[in-house]
Design a protein around this motif. Structure first.
Motif, PDB file in Angstrom:
ATOM      1  N   UNK B 153      37.336  31.692  31.870  1.00 50.18           N
ATOM      2  CA  UNK B 153      37.360  32.619  33.010  1.00 50.18           C
ATOM      3  C   UNK B 153      38.604  33.495  32.921  1.00 50.18           C
ATOM      4  N   UNK B 154      38.626  34.595  33.661  1.00 48.10           N
ATOM      5  CA  UNK B 154      39.832  35.426  33.649  1.00 48.10           C
ATOM      6  C   UNK B 154      41.050  34.640  34.110  1.00 48.10           C
ATOM      7  N   UNK B 155      42.158  35.026  33.557  1.00 50.24           N
ATOM      8  CA  UNK B 155      43.467  34.411  33.813  1.00 50.24           C
ATOM      9  C   UNK B 155      43.697  34.018  35.276  1.00 50.24           C
ATOM     10  N   UNK B 156      43.470  34.972  36.166  1.00 52.97           N
ATOM     11  CA  UNK B 156      43.873  34.748  37.558  1.00 52.97           C
ATOM     12  C   UNK B 156      43.057  33.658  38.273  1.00 52.97           C
ATOM     13  N   UNK B 157      41.875  33.324  37.746  1.00 51.09           N
ATOM     14  CA  UNK B 157      41.082  32.278  38.382  1.00 51.09           C
ATOM     15  C   UNK B 157      41.337  30.889  37.795  1.00 51.09           C
ATOM     16  N   UNK B 158      42.012  30.848  36.675  1.00 54.20           N
ATOM     17  CA  UNK B 158      42.058  29.614  35.895  1.00 54.20           C
ATOM     18  C   UNK B 158      42.617  28.408  36.652  1.00 54.20           C
ATOM     19  N   UNK B 159      43.810  28.535  37.205  1.00 59.27           N
ATOM     20  CA  UNK B 159      44.433  27.374  37.869  1.00 59.27           C
ATOM     21  C   UNK B 159      43.552  26.843  38.975  1.00 59.27           C
ATOM     22  N   UNK B 160      43.055  27.778  39.757  1.00 59.81           N
ATOM     23  CA  UNK B 160      42.250  27.420  40.904  1.00 59.81           C
ATOM     24  C   UNK B 160      40.982  26.655  40.483  1.00 59.81           C
ATOM     25  N   UNK B 161      40.306  27.164  39.471  1.00 56.22           N
ATOM     26  CA  UNK B 161      39.096  26.484  39.005  1.00 56.22           C
ATOM     27  C   UNK B 161      39.440  25.153  38.352  1.00 56.22           C
ATOM     28  N   UNK B 162      40.568  25.111  37.681  1.00 54.46           N
ATOM     29  CA  UNK B 162      41.001  23.853  37.069  1.00 54.46           C
ATOM     30  C   UNK B 162      41.187  22.788  38.141  1.00 54.46           C
TER      31      UNK B 162
END
Lengths: 216, 216
Positions: B153-162
DNA sequence: TAGATTGTTAATCGATTAACAATC
DNA sequence: TAGATTGTTAATCGATTAACAATC
């Protein structure tokens, strides 16, 4: 730029430093000490200072490092000023993904052409580039600057195409086939082993499973 | 299966051993000595024996190693018998490339679902799997075995989805965003840094350029 | 048995960490 | 100046290589 031998261990950390410094710049941090950076990155301050001093003294006693200068210097060490031009060979799914990955452009690399031997793919537009026929490869390289060949072709074609681009004077190969490509030539090669990385994840997950089982 | 601490240096070589042994099997070689293998792989025989003996004695004095047995044992160490199930989150170009990469299946991993939050992509078929809407994620994981989340996914969503998949009980994350994902949870994470690999290539090419210049 | 090659211990080499004098 | 932090040397730790006894 010093030329005492720098170990691969150090070199592999450079892009990571570059990444963190770029993030700091975006946050408008303009000064950082090895201690602060070490906390962010999860490595020791000592290692950071050791690593950087392989290439020169970029810091200032009592102050730390200027983020902008340090980022620029590491960029230079990594050769970003060369603005390397790359072609992609193999317009399959991985070739597509690479062609559309904007980060490479941010890091100074540009994709200048994409090749495929499948006539159905030739002419298709990928990220503003029309896929070229493989038999135009020699001609293209003769008339355009190309530094790097990115190989996203099926396994069985890889060695043969690697030899071909090497003989055309390309300086680097970024190989996505699951093989350790080696050439006699003076071409630099980086092999990307995606499945190796997945299997290391598998190892660690499995280890945890075994440990959890054992601790019952 | 021994449990003295095995260093990451050793673990990272295991998939490479697995790869060479699989190639040998295909060539119907059924026996190999550490010396022969060392020549093929470009490492020392001593290192091979040292590495393997972290996990047990798979060889036989005077004979060498049985390729089939050794390959199977390394497969076990890597946890291949778990037949890990993975979902891909992010049906963009990289998600597509991963979904279509047959090698993962060969190594015992299977992609069981693909998610995206873009309604235009939902329903699209990728390698026989219909892309599911992100809001079906919780439900899917509740009703199906999922071990690994592959994040493309795009960078900005990564932490949240993780965080989201971690809270859903996933055991491993294979992250393609250019960030060092870290979680408090007991989730194993492998970060794939494609641009880091490209930049190491850039470093080596640049070094050669500098050296060539210097030797004039 | 003699030859070959492992498993393993010991030696070496290299990388990381600690410490501190230099200096901004 | 006093405080902070680098650059660098020395100490430690870990990984690789060499050597060889064990043994198939």
């Amino acid at each position: 730029m010093d030329d005492k031998k720098v170990s691969m261990a150090v070199v592999k950390r450079l892009p990571r430093y570059y990444r963190y410094l770029t993030d700091l710049l975006k946050l408008e941090v303009n000064r950082i000490s090895s201690k602060e950076l070490s906390e962010k990155m999860g490595i020791t301050a000592s290692q950071i200072r050791q690593d950087l001093n392989c290439f020169g003294g970029f810091g200032q006693q009592g102050y730390g490092y200027n983020v902008e200068i340090l980022q620029r210097e590491i960029g230079k060490i990594l050769g970003m000023q060369n603005k390397f031009k790359a072609i992609i060979i193999g317009a399959g799914n991985m070739g597509n993904a690479i062609a559309n990955y904007s980060l490479f452009a941010e890091r100074g690399y540009s994709i200048v052409a994409i090749f495929d031997n499948n006539t159905e793919k030739v002419g298709k537009i990928i990220n503003n580039l029309a896929v070229l026929d493989m038999n135009e490869l020699e001609n293209y390289i003769k008339n355009n600057r190309v530094d790097i060949a990115i190989l996203t072709v099926p396994f069985q074609y890889t060695s043969q195409i690697a030899e071909r681009v090497a003989s055309l004077g390309i300086k680097g190969i970024w190989n996505f086939s699951p093989m350790d490509l080696r050439l006699s030539h003076e071409v630099k090669i980086e092999n990307v082993h995606l499945s190796d990385s997945l299997m290391v994840l598998g190892y660690r997950m499995n280890k945890k499973i075994e440990e959890d089982k054992a601790s019952l």
